[in-house]
Design an enzyme around this catalytic site. Structure first.
Site, short mmCIF file in Angstrom:
data_model
loop_
_atom_site.label_atom_id
_atom_site.label_comp_id
_atom_site.label_asym_id
_atom_site.label_seq_id
_atom_site.Cartn_x
_atom_site.Cartn_y
_atom_site.Cartn_z
N ASP A 24 -6.57 -1.96 0.26
CA ASP A 24 -6.46 -3.40 -0.01
C ASP A 24 -6.94 -3.73 -1.43
O ASP A 24 -7.79 -3.03 -1.98
CB ASP A 24 -7.30 -4.17 1.02
CG ASP A 24 -6.94 -5.65 1.06
OD1 ASP A 24 -5.84 -6.02 0.61
OD2 ASP A 24 -7.79 -6.44 1.54
N ARG A 28 -5.08 -8.67 -6.12
CA ARG A 28 -6.17 -9.19 -6.96
C ARG A 28 -6.31 -8.38 -8.25
O ARG A 28 -6.58 -8.91 -9.32
CB ARG A 28 -7.49 -9.18 -6.17
CG ARG A 28 -7.66 -10.38 -5.26
CD ARG A 28 -8.74 -10.15 -4.24
NE ARG A 28 -8.26 -9.31 -3.14
CZ ARG A 28 -9.06 -8.75 -2.23
NH1 ARG A 28 -10.36 -8.92 -2.30
NH2 ARG A 28 -8.54 -8.02 -1.27
N TRP A 29 -6.11 -7.07 -8.12
CA TRP A 29 -6.22 -6.20 -9.30
C TRP A 29 -5.17 -6.61 -10.33
O TRP A 29 -5.48 -6.73 -11.53
CB TRP A 29 -6.02 -4.74 -8.87
CG TRP A 29 -6.19 -3.74 -9.95
CD1 TRP A 29 -7.36 -3.16 -10.35
CD2 TRP A 29 -5.17 -3.19 -10.80
NE1 TRP A 29 -7.13 -2.29 -11.39
CE2 TRP A 29 -5.79 -2.28 -11.68
CE3 TRP A 29 -3.79 -3.36 -10.89
CZ2 TRP A 29 -5.09 -1.55 -12.64
CZ3 TRP A 29 -3.07 -2.64 -11.83
CH2 TRP A 29 -3.73 -1.75 -12.70
N HIS A 41 0.64 -3.05 -6.73
CA HIS A 41 1.12 -2.11 -5.71
C HIS A 41 1.57 -0.80 -6.39
O HIS A 41 1.29 0.29 -5.89
CB HIS A 41 2.28 -2.71 -4.92
CG HIS A 41 1.90 -3.95 -4.15
ND1 HIS A 41 0.77 -4.03 -3.38
CD2 HIS A 41 2.49 -5.18 -4.06
CE1 HIS A 41 0.69 -5.24 -2.83
NE2 HIS A 41 1.72 -5.95 -3.23
N SER A 69 1.50 -3.73 6.83
CA SER A 69 1.22 -4.11 8.22
C SER A 69 2.38 -4.90 8.82
O SER A 69 3.24 -5.43 8.10
CB SER A 69 -0.06 -4.96 8.29
OG SER A 69 0.19 -6.28 7.85
N SER A 70 2.38 -4.99 10.15
CA SER A 70 3.43 -5.76 10.82
C SER A 70 3.32 -7.24 10.44
O SER A 70 4.26 -8.01 10.65
CB SER A 70 3.38 -5.56 12.33
OG SER A 70 2.05 -5.50 12.81
N TRP A 73 5.09 -8.91 6.54
CA TRP A 73 6.41 -9.55 6.34
C TRP A 73 6.26 -11.03 6.02
O TRP A 73 7.20 -11.66 5.54
CB TRP A 73 7.27 -9.41 7.61
CG TRP A 73 7.57 -8.00 7.98
CD1 TRP A 73 6.99 -7.30 9.00
CD2 TRP A 73 8.51 -7.10 7.36
NE1 TRP A 73 7.51 -6.03 9.04
CE2 TRP A 73 8.44 -5.88 8.06
CE3 TRP A 73 9.39 -7.21 6.28
CZ2 TRP A 73 9.22 -4.77 7.72
CZ3 TRP A 73 10.17 -6.12 5.95
CH2 TRP A 73 10.08 -4.91 6.67
N LEU A 135 -3.07 19.43 5.64
CA LEU A 135 -3.48 18.04 5.89
C LEU A 135 -2.33 17.32 6.57
O LEU A 135 -1.17 17.49 6.18
CB LEU A 135 -3.77 17.34 4.54
CG LEU A 135 -4.03 15.83 4.59
CD1 LEU A 135 -5.41 15.54 5.19
CD2 LEU A 135 -3.95 15.21 3.19
N ARG A 196 -12.93 -6.54 7.55
CA ARG A 196 -12.16 -6.75 8.78
C ARG A 196 -11.15 -5.62 8.98
O ARG A 196 -10.86 -4.86 8.07
CB ARG A 196 -11.47 -8.12 8.77
CG ARG A 196 -10.58 -8.38 7.57
CD ARG A 196 -9.88 -9.75 7.68
NE ARG A 196 -9.13 -10.05 6.48
CZ ARG A 196 -9.47 -10.97 5.57
NH1 ARG A 196 -10.54 -11.70 5.74
NH2 ARG A 196 -8.73 -11.17 4.50
C1 IPE Z 1 -4.20 -5.00 5.28
O1 IPE Z 1 -4.33 -5.76 4.13
C2 IPE Z 1 -2.88 -4.29 5.28
C3 IPE Z 1 -2.72 -3.24 4.28
C4 IPE Z 1 -3.60 -2.82 3.43
C5 IPE Z 1 -1.44 -2.62 4.27
P1 IPE Z 1 -4.00 -7.31 4.11
O2 IPE Z 1 -4.26 -7.79 2.73
O3 IPE Z 1 -2.65 -7.57 4.67
O4 IPE Z 1 -5.09 -7.90 5.14
P2 IPE Z 1 -5.56 -9.40 5.37
O5 IPE Z 1 -4.33 -10.23 5.51
O6 IPE Z 1 -6.35 -9.80 4.16
O7 IPE Z 1 -6.41 -9.34 6.59
C1 IPE Z 2 -2.86 -4.32 -0.11
O1 IPE Z 2 -3.17 -5.09 -1.22
C2 IPE Z 2 -1.42 -3.87 -0.07
C3 IPE Z 2 -0.62 -4.47 0.99
C4 IPE Z 2 -1.06 -5.27 1.92
C5 IPE Z 2 0.78 -4.14 1.02
P1 IPE Z 2 -2.95 -6.66 -1.21
O2 IPE Z 2 -1.56 -6.95 -1.70
O3 IPE Z 2 -3.27 -7.24 0.11
O4 IPE Z 2 -4.00 -7.12 -2.29
P2 IPE Z 2 -4.90 -8.43 -2.24
O5 IPE Z 2 -5.73 -8.36 -0.99
O6 IPE Z 2 -3.98 -9.60 -2.23
O7 IPE Z 2 -5.73 -8.35 -3.48
MG MG Z 3 -5.05 -7.93 0.90
#
Ligand code: IPE
Ligand code: IPE
Ligand code: MG
Length: 249
Positions: A24, A28-29, A41, A69-70, A73, A135, A196
């Protein structure tokens, strides 16, 4: 008694057999650099390489990465399509390297929604690496922990309907065996600072240790992975027992 001896042995292990990572913080990065989210990404691909390399060198047997994640979308269309393009590209570009490193790739999650082309690429990558055993790299795409449990229950219900199983056969082990990932997670790492689970491996995380480093996913390196494993080694895992029982005192 035997059960306690087993738990003592699990608790003694300083290298986690199964590490799961919630990757995650890409958005933000990118934002902090004045760039679009997809830039973060893309930068995250190098962090994935670092994670795989560390796992290979340090005797980790299973690495499970949460890539989409599901619920993801729900994001803006351009971010979702950018991510799908990135996954398709990364599958093609990384699979030979994984093969050379003796890594087996498995994609977990509901792949029915993906295009035929993407599903074919996934199957090709999985087949190409199927014989590798250094692995097991699970990449969770369109994955949700609740989906996985429901999917397992549907498989079990089908076997009960056909008479292959009886309702009385339902057990924790049977459910585990019907999941995408049967291995318990030993260590969960979540970058980005959120504390979380976000619908990741709900069943397999029952007794995992958690490490939340203060880095965003594109900043993740082998050094950060080492900190996580050192933290893991310092924990006393008790599985409901007392510390004295686990230490054999
Ligand atoms: C969790 O990150 C899913 C992945 C890293 C693929 P999210 O950014 O979607 O999680 P929430 O929405 O902050 O809980
Ligand atoms: C996790 O990084 C990647 C995916 C959920 C696909 P985020 O895109 O959720 O990054 P933040 O949490 O918005 O910084
Ligand atoms: Mg995120």
């Amino acid at each position: 008694m035997n059960q306690i001896a087993d738990l003592q042995n699990i608790s003694k292990k300083s290298v986690p057999a199964h590490v799961a990572i919630i990757m995650d913080g890409n958005g933000r990065w990118a934002k902090s650099r004045g760039k679009p989210r997809i830039f973060g990404h893309k930068a995250g691909v190098e962090a994935v390489r670092q994670a795989v390399s560390f796992a290979c060198k340090n005797g980790i047997k299973v690495l499970t990465l949460f890539a989409f994640s599901s619920e993801n979308w729900r994001r803006p269309d351009d971010e979702v399509s950018g991510l799908m393009e990135l996954f398709t590209w990364a599958l093609g570009s990384e699979v030979s390297k994984l093969n050379e490193s003796n890594v087996r790739l498995k994609i977990i999650g509901d792949r029915n929604v993906f295009s035929e082309n993407f599903r074919r690429k996934i199957a090709e990558a999985e087949n190409k690496t199927a014989g590798n055993d250094r692995l097991l790299l699970n990449v969770a795409l369109n994955y949700g922990g609740r989906w996985e449990i429901v999917n397992a229950l549907q498989k079990i219900a089908g076997k009960i309907n056909s008479g292959e199983l009886a309702a009385g056969d339902i057990s924790e082990q049977l459910l585990t065996d019907n999941l995408e990932i049967p291995q318990d997670v030993d260590l969960l790492i979540r970058t980005g600072g959120e504390k979380r689970i976000s619908n990741f491996l709900l069943w397999q995380l029952a007794y995992s240790e958690m490490f939340i480093p203060d880095v965003l996913w594109p900043e993740f390196t082998e050094e950060v992975f080492k900190e996580a494993v050192d933290y893991f080694a310092s924990r006393e895992r008790r599985f409901g027992c007392t510390g004295e029982q686990i230490r054999g005192e």
